[in-house]
Design a protein around this motif. Structure first.
Motif, short mmCIF file in Angstrom:
data_model
loop_
_atom_site.label_atom_id
_atom_site.label_comp_id
_atom_site.label_asym_id
_atom_site.label_seq_id
_atom_site.Cartn_x
_atom_site.Cartn_y
_atom_site.Cartn_z
N PRO A 114 18.86 25.25 1.43
CA PRO A 114 17.83 25.34 0.38
C PRO A 114 16.44 25.69 0.90
O PRO A 114 15.70 26.40 0.25
CB PRO A 114 17.87 23.94 -0.24
N ARG A 115 16.08 25.23 2.07
CA ARG A 115 14.75 25.51 2.61
C ARG A 115 14.75 26.62 3.64
O ARG A 115 13.78 26.81 4.36
CB ARG A 115 14.13 24.23 3.18
N GLY A 116 15.85 27.35 3.72
CA GLY A 116 15.92 28.51 4.60
C GLY A 116 16.56 28.26 5.94
O GLY A 116 17.10 29.19 6.54
N SER A 117 16.49 27.03 6.43
CA SER A 117 17.12 26.70 7.71
C SER A 117 17.41 25.21 7.73
O SER A 117 16.83 24.43 6.97
CB SER A 117 16.21 27.06 8.89
N VAL A 118 18.32 24.82 8.60
CA VAL A 118 18.62 23.40 8.77
C VAL A 118 17.38 22.67 9.29
O VAL A 118 17.04 21.58 8.83
CB VAL A 118 19.79 23.19 9.73
N ALA A 124 11.51 18.65 6.16
CA ALA A 124 11.19 18.19 4.81
C ALA A 124 11.65 16.75 4.58
O ALA A 124 11.02 15.99 3.85
CB ALA A 124 11.83 19.12 3.78
N ALA A 125 12.77 16.39 5.23
CA ALA A 125 13.31 15.05 5.07
C ALA A 125 12.50 14.00 5.82
O ALA A 125 12.48 12.82 5.42
CB ALA A 125 14.76 15.01 5.54
N VAL A 126 11.83 14.42 6.89
CA VAL A 126 11.03 13.48 7.70
C VAL A 126 9.64 14.07 7.92
O VAL A 126 9.30 14.50 9.04
CB VAL A 126 11.73 13.16 9.04
#
Length: 246
Positions: A114-118, A124-126
């Motif tokens: 979703p954000r283009g890369s892992v 984004a998660a941290v």
């Protein structure tokens, strides 16, 4: 320096864990189940009895208490795993190494998270952590075979210069690996996607290839001795930002 490897029960994570331990790092293997992490740790120590390896086992929360943390889970679990220990990861350098890939017929194809890369998803998660992308193109089996050197370039990218420098120093402590500063975290998307090409070459030629760039003779990063200082600087930067916001 202690390095925690979350999701280290898989081949890439366990391979990186034992390789880091072989060059003197204290490594904590993490998993959702501490007992599963203990099994992997015991297997690694039994496989290399002649090596003085500092490897311990814990659950993901315990591994996340390390100075630097690697997210080595499958790509679709990386963001959720990081988020589950986000308080422990606050202010730390976090390394994302997963590639979002799928095998379609006989071909490997890159997926677009979703954000283009892992790595971007992990960041984004941290948001209080300093995420760097690295180790995407190093073959897992060779990484875990510490009886032999592994020759490869490792592309490192991050939006945080202190994280880039810290990871470059860690990579450079491993003989025959060369770390290259590859810019900001937006470059993680093509870096991760290119892993599909390498896998396809491996299948076609029945080998395990690694990347080596030409034209960089003599180019080298800072020494490993500054890695701990860079990790501390990243933590201080975030702590200061948090204090200012309050």
């Amino acid at each position: 320096m202690r390095i925690g490897v979350l999701g280290a029960t898989g081949p890439a994570g366990s391979g990186l864990a034992v390789r880091l331990a072989s060059v003197g790092y204290d490594v904590t293997i993490g998993s959702r189940s501490k007992y599963r992490a203990m099994e992997v740790s015991d297997k690694l120590l039994a496989k290399w009895p002649g090596q003085d390896l500092s490897i311990t086992a814990s659950d993901n929360e315990g591994a996340a208490a390390a100075d630097v943390v690697v997210i080595a889970t499958p790509w679709d679990a990386a963001g959720a795993t990081a988020a589950s220990v986000q308080d422990e990861l606050a202010g730390k350098v976090v390394i994302s190494m997963a590639n979002a890939l799928a095998k379609v017929g006989h071909e490997f194809q890159p997926l677009v998270p979703p954000r283009g890369s892992v790595a971007a998803s992990v960041q984004a998660a941290v948001p209080r952590s300093h995420v760097a992308a690295a180790f995407h193109h190093v073959p897992a089996k060779e990484l875990g075979d510490i009886a032999h050197p592994i020759e490869s370039d490792v592309l490192v990218c991050s939006d945080h210069p202190s994280a880039t420098e810290c990871v470059i120093d860690i990579v450079s402590s491993i003989p025959d690996l060369r770390a290259l500063d590859s810019g900001e975290l937006s470059n993680a998307a093509p870096i991760e996607a290119f892993a599909a090409v390498l896998l396809q070459v491996n299948v076609r030629y029945k080998t395990r290839v690694a990347i080596r760039f030409t034209g960089l003779d003599g180019a080298g990063p800072a020494s490993r001795s500054t890695a701990a200082a860079h990790a501390a600087t990243a933590a201080q930067d975030v702590s200061g930002a948090d204090a200012g916001e309050s």
